[in-house]
Design a protein around this motif. Structure first.
Motif, PDB file in Angstrom:
ATOM      1  N   GLN A  20       0.817  -1.216   0.000  1.00  0.00           N
ATOM      2  CA  GLN A  20       0.000   0.000   0.000  1.00  0.00           C
ATOM      3  C   GLN A  20       0.856   1.274   0.000  1.00  0.00           C
ATOM      4  OE1 GLN A  20      -2.859  -0.008  -0.657  1.00  0.00           O
ATOM      5  NE2 GLN A  20      -4.056  -1.630   0.251  1.00  0.00           N
ATOM      6  N   THR A  21       1.947   1.228   0.759  1.00  0.00           N
ATOM      7  CA  THR A  21       2.765   2.439   0.876  1.00  0.00           C
ATOM      8  C   THR A  21       3.879   2.392  -0.160  1.00  0.00           C
ATOM      9  OG1 THR A  21       4.073   1.352   2.524  1.00  0.00           O
ATOM     10  CG2 THR A  21       2.328   2.780   3.347  1.00  0.00           C
ATOM     11  N   SER A  22       3.552   2.766  -1.370  1.00  0.00           N
ATOM     12  CA  SER A  22       4.535   2.676  -2.448  1.00  0.00           C
ATOM     13  C   SER A  22       5.556   3.792  -2.303  1.00  0.00           C
ATOM     14  CB  SER A  22       3.828   2.800  -3.795  1.00  0.00           C
ATOM     15  OG  SER A  22       3.589   4.138  -4.091  1.00  0.00           O
ATOM     16  N   SER A  23       6.634   3.526  -1.634  1.00  0.00           N
ATOM     17  CA  SER A  23       7.664   4.553  -1.531  1.00  0.00           C
ATOM     18  C   SER A  23       8.461   4.604  -2.821  1.00  0.00           C
ATOM     19  CB  SER A  23       8.606   4.241  -0.365  1.00  0.00           C
ATOM     20  OG  SER A  23       9.808   4.935  -0.569  1.00  0.00           O
ATOM     21  N   LYS A  24       8.485   5.800  -3.432  1.00  0.00           N
ATOM     22  CA  LYS A  24       9.190   5.956  -4.703  1.00  0.00           C
ATOM     23  C   LYS A  24      10.669   5.641  -4.536  1.00  0.00           C
ATOM     24  CE  LYS A  24       8.684   7.025  -8.971  1.00  0.00           C
ATOM     25  NZ  LYS A  24       7.764   6.188  -9.746  1.00  0.00           N
ATOM     26  N   GLU A  25      11.204   6.050  -3.388  1.00  0.00           N
ATOM     27  CA  GLU A  25      12.621   5.778  -3.155  1.00  0.00           C
ATOM     28  C   GLU A  25      12.891   4.289  -3.180  1.00  0.00           C
ATOM     29  OE1 GLU A  25      12.172   9.776  -1.246  1.00  0.00           O
ATOM     30  OE2 GLU A  25      10.948   8.095  -1.788  1.00  0.00           O
ATOM     31  N   ALA A  26      12.019   3.521  -2.482  1.00  0.00           N
ATOM     32  CA  ALA A  26      12.227   2.085  -2.414  1.00  0.00           C
ATOM     33  C   ALA A  26      12.060   1.451  -3.791  1.00  0.00           C
ATOM     34  CB  ALA A  26      11.245   1.469  -1.429  1.00  0.00           C
ATOM     35  N   GLN A  27      11.098   1.968  -4.573  1.00  0.00           N
ATOM     36  CA  GLN A  27      10.852   1.377  -5.882  1.00  0.00           C
ATOM     37  C   GLN A  27      11.995   1.624  -6.850  1.00  0.00           C
ATOM     38  OE1 GLN A  27       7.264   2.888  -7.497  1.00  0.00           O
ATOM     39  NE2 GLN A  27       5.950   1.691  -6.151  1.00  0.00           N
ATOM     40  N   SER A  28      12.508   2.810  -6.840  1.00  0.00           N
ATOM     41  CA  SER A  28      13.438   3.170  -7.910  1.00  0.00           C
ATOM     42  C   SER A  28      14.853   3.381  -7.414  1.00  0.00           C
ATOM     43  CB  SER A  28      12.953   4.453  -8.586  1.00  0.00           C
ATOM     44  OG  SER A  28      12.985   5.499  -7.647  1.00  0.00           O
ATOM     45  N   PHE A  29      15.108   3.083  -6.143  1.00  0.00           N
ATOM     46  CA  PHE A  29      16.435   3.272  -5.560  1.00  0.00           C
ATOM     47  C   PHE A  29      16.931   4.693  -5.764  1.00  0.00           C
ATOM     48  CE2 PHE A  29      16.641  -1.077  -4.580  1.00  0.00           C
ATOM     49  CZ  PHE A  29      16.094  -1.765  -5.639  1.00  0.00           C
ATOM     50  N   GLY A  30      16.061   5.647  -5.523  1.00  0.00           N
ATOM     51  CA  GLY A  30      16.488   7.038  -5.648  1.00  0.00           C
ATOM     52  C   GLY A  30      15.393   7.836  -6.305  1.00  0.00           C
ATOM     53  N   CYS A  31      15.481   9.128  -6.117  1.00  0.00           N
ATOM     54  CA  CYS A  31      14.454  10.005  -6.656  1.00  0.00           C
ATOM     55  C   CYS A  31      14.999  10.625  -7.935  1.00  0.00           C
ATOM     56  CB  CYS A  31      14.143  11.071  -5.613  1.00  0.00           C
ATOM     57  SG  CYS A  31      12.869  12.219  -6.102  1.00  0.00           S
ATOM     58  N   SER A  32      14.369  10.302  -9.052  1.00  0.00           N
ATOM     59  CA  SER A  32      14.838  10.838 -10.324  1.00  0.00           C
ATOM     60  C   SER A  32      14.295  12.256 -10.511  1.00  0.00           C
ATOM     61  CB  SER A  32      14.354   9.899 -11.435  1.00  0.00           C
ATOM     62  OG  SER A  32      14.294  10.573 -12.645  1.00  0.00           O
ATOM     63  N   THR A  33      15.177  13.226 -10.714  1.00  0.00           N
ATOM     64  CA  THR A  33      14.744  14.630 -10.764  1.00  0.00           C
ATOM     65  C   THR A  33      15.234  15.338 -12.029  1.00  0.00           C
ATOM     66  OG1 THR A  33      16.671  15.329  -9.509  1.00  0.00           O
ATOM     67  CG2 THR A  33      14.695  14.838  -8.234  1.00  0.00           C
ATOM     68  N   PRO A  34      14.708  14.931 -13.192  1.00  0.00           N
ATOM     69  CA  PRO A  34      15.118  15.619 -14.422  1.00  0.00           C
ATOM     70  C   PRO A  34      14.647  17.067 -14.425  1.00  0.00           C
ATOM     71  CG  PRO A  34      13.241  14.195 -14.866  1.00  0.00           C
ATOM     72  CD  PRO A  34      13.660  13.933 -13.436  1.00  0.00           C
ATOM     73  N   ALA A  35      15.295  17.906 -15.225  1.00  0.00           N
ATOM     74  CA  ALA A  35      14.920  19.327 -15.293  1.00  0.00           C
ATOM     75  C   ALA A  35      13.818  19.573 -16.319  1.00  0.00           C
ATOM     76  CB  ALA A  35      16.147  20.164 -15.648  1.00  0.00           C
ATOM     77  N   ASN A  36      13.540  18.578 -17.178  1.00  0.00           N
ATOM     78  CA  ASN A  36      12.406  18.707 -18.109  1.00  0.00           C
ATOM     79  C   ASN A  36      11.926  17.311 -18.493  1.00  0.00           C
ATOM     80  OD1 ASN A  36      14.025  17.934 -20.587  1.00  0.00           O
ATOM     81  ND2 ASN A  36      15.112  19.762 -19.897  1.00  0.00           N
ATOM     82  N   ILE A  37      10.645  17.236 -18.823  1.00  0.00           N
ATOM     83  CA  ILE A  37      10.044  15.957 -19.223  1.00  0.00           C
ATOM     84  C   ILE A  37       9.023  16.244 -20.333  1.00  0.00           C
ATOM     85  CG2 ILE A  37      10.321  14.742 -17.009  1.00  0.00           C
ATOM     86  CD1 ILE A  37       7.357  15.455 -16.416  1.00  0.00           C
ATOM     87  N   PRO A  38       8.729  15.228 -21.178  1.00  0.00           N
ATOM     88  CA  PRO A  38       7.669  15.439 -22.170  1.00  0.00           C
ATOM     89  C   PRO A  38       6.341  15.615 -21.451  1.00  0.00           C
ATOM     90  CG  PRO A  38       8.860  13.373 -22.554  1.00  0.00           C
ATOM     91  CD  PRO A  38       9.305  13.893 -21.227  1.00  0.00           C
ATOM     92  N   PHE A  39       5.540  16.614 -21.844  1.00  0.00           N
ATOM     93  CA  PHE A  39       4.289  16.876 -21.131  1.00  0.00           C
ATOM     94  C   PHE A  39       3.421  17.767 -22.009  1.00  0.00           C
ATOM     95  CE2 PHE A  39       1.436  18.700 -17.990  1.00  0.00           C
ATOM     96  CZ  PHE A  39       1.215  17.634 -17.128  1.00  0.00           C
ATOM     97  N   ASN A  40       2.119  17.627 -21.881  1.00  0.00           N
ATOM     98  CA  ASN A  40       1.206  18.544 -22.571  1.00  0.00           C
ATOM     99  C   ASN A  40      -0.173  18.435 -21.944  1.00  0.00           C
ATOM    100  OD1 ASN A  40      -0.028  20.274 -24.384  1.00  0.00           O
ATOM    101  ND2 ASN A  40       1.187  19.493 -26.105  1.00  0.00           N
TER     102      ASN A  40
END
Ligand code: MCU
Length: 406
Positions: A20-40
């Motif tokens: 239930q407690t999906s920790s992003k850190e635990a899932q991905s071994f770190g927090c990915s913090t790009p400066a831009n992403i595709p979005f609209n």
């Protein structure tokens, strides 16, 4: 190798045990913090979705999401806010109720020095020191007794006259005139250095756990940025910040498209250097921004914030301010502290004049969050009559507010 597998097991076990407690850190071994992403998206983006579209469910998740948003906001519009430099020193002097704090910050052979006057309250210094209000360019709101005020000459750190101010000011003397930081990011850097030195200057008698920031208009935009990016700020009070402050780019565009004469992104980048040059690339295509200023304000949560707007000035984009803060409010709600976020929007006063009938709302925030007193901070109000331009939340907010687990 064995160590890596052991680490994997240790990190994976809690995830397996507690789906239930999906920790992003635990899932991905770190927090990915790009400066831009595709979005609209024409609507206000869901602050509770990670960049990869997965939901934010816990406060731990939010701390990663917050980093993602901070990185995106710097990437698209604010420019890079550098960390504390190796040299940060200070001098402090006091004469009666007036003091002077001088900060020197930078790198060996490349430092800058700036001074800020401080006024202190009368009376006995509290054991933890005085709460402090950092006022961009001077104070334009009233304050209750018991709070010291530091006047911050932000325009010296990053000039803000017009386009010729790009890369001009003491921050840019240190980081280079081509640094991507906007003037507002430069100002945040200066605020952070002031807090750095206050933390190690007991003679100043400042309680560094009780530091607030305020500013009006362009400096209100700056105060909001400071609260958003500097987590040591305990209370953020932007006053009449208008576009680029507690308003959302998408909503200001809508207001303009609906016939009001408001400031929007396309104009603001022409007028001054409050945003990075990179933002020029997005002002005609706002829907590609993977955030809007509801999420910028949300970087402050759960720390308290109250912003004030003035309905007499269409340029400040009243619908955008109300709508944007309506969309920001759920971020405090999700954390179980809705009363840490306030908004007040009235007219009948000039720009940056604080009407005294609003004092109870402002003092409630000071009392509760700087002075440790009881106060009712359930404050979210507007007297704006949205005539031609209609605020319709479902047109902008198609997400729901989670309850973030602890
Ligand atoms: C509300 O803040 C700004 C506004 O963004 C500008 O367009 C205008 O020129 O100046 C305002 C301001 O800073 O007034 C003091």
């Amino acid at each position: 190798m064995a160590f890596r597998w052991l680490s994997f097991l240790l990190l994976a076990l809690p995830v397996l045990a507690l789906p239930q407690t999906s920790s992003k850190e635990a899932q991905s071994f770190g927090c990915s913090t790009p400066a831009n992403i595709p979005f609209n998206d024409d609507k206000l983006p869901d602050p509770f979705l990670f960049n990869d579209g997965t939901p934010v469910r816990s406060l731990t998740d939010w701390s990663c999401r917050r980093q993602q948003l901070a990185s995106l906001i710097q990437g698209y519009e604010a420019g890079t806010l550098p960390p504390k430099p190796p040299i940060v020193t200070s001098t402090f002097s006091q004469n009666g109720l007036t003091g002077n704090l001088t900060v020197t910050a930078g790198f060996p052979g490349n430092t800058t020095t700036f001074s800020s006057p401080v006024t202190f309250p009368n009376g006995t210094v509290p054991t933890e020191g005085w709460p402090l209000l950092i006022a961009y360019s001077g104070l334009s709101i009233p304050i209750p007794d018991g709070i010291a005020v530091l006047t911050y000459d932000n325009s010296a750190i990053g000039e803000q006259n017009d386009q010729t101010s790009r890369g001009v000011g003491q921050f840019f003397d240190v980081y280079g005139h081509n640094a991507t930081a906007s003037a507002m990011s430069a100002w945040v850097w200066g605020v952070s250095r002031i807090i750095d030195v206050l933390e190690v200057t007991p003679a100043a008698h400042v309680n560094t756990a009780k530091i607030a920031v305020t500013g009006c208009s362009r400096d209100g935009k700056g105060a909001l940025m400071a609260g958003a990016f500097e987590e040591r700020i305990a209370l953020t009070i932007p006053q009449e910040s208008g576009s680029g402050g507690d308003t959302c780019w998408r909503l200001s565009k809508f207001e303009q498209d609906s016939g009001d004469v408001v400031q929007q992104a396309t104009e603001i980048v022409q007028e001054n250097v409050w945003f990075s040059t990179n933002f020029d690339n997005f002002v005609f295509n706002i829907s590609v921004l993977p955030y809007d200023h509801h999420s910028l304000a949300g970087l402050i949560a759960p720390r308290p914030m109250i912003s004030y707007e003035n309905t007499d000035f269409e340029w400040l984009s009243p619908l955008s301010g109300f709508g944007c803060m309506t969309a920001a409010h759920p971020i405090w709600e999700a954390m179980g502290v809705p009363d840490n976020h306030g908004f007040v929007q009235v007219g009948n006063h000039s720009h940056c004049e604080f009407p005294s009938d609003l004092n109870p709302t402002l003092f409630a925030f000071f009392d509760k969050f700087l002075l440790g007193k009881e106060a009712n901070t359930t404050i979210f109000e507007t007297n704006e009559v949205f005539n031609g331009t209609v605020w319709n939340p479902s047109q902008w907010i198609n997400w729901t507010t989670p309850t973030l687990s602890h």
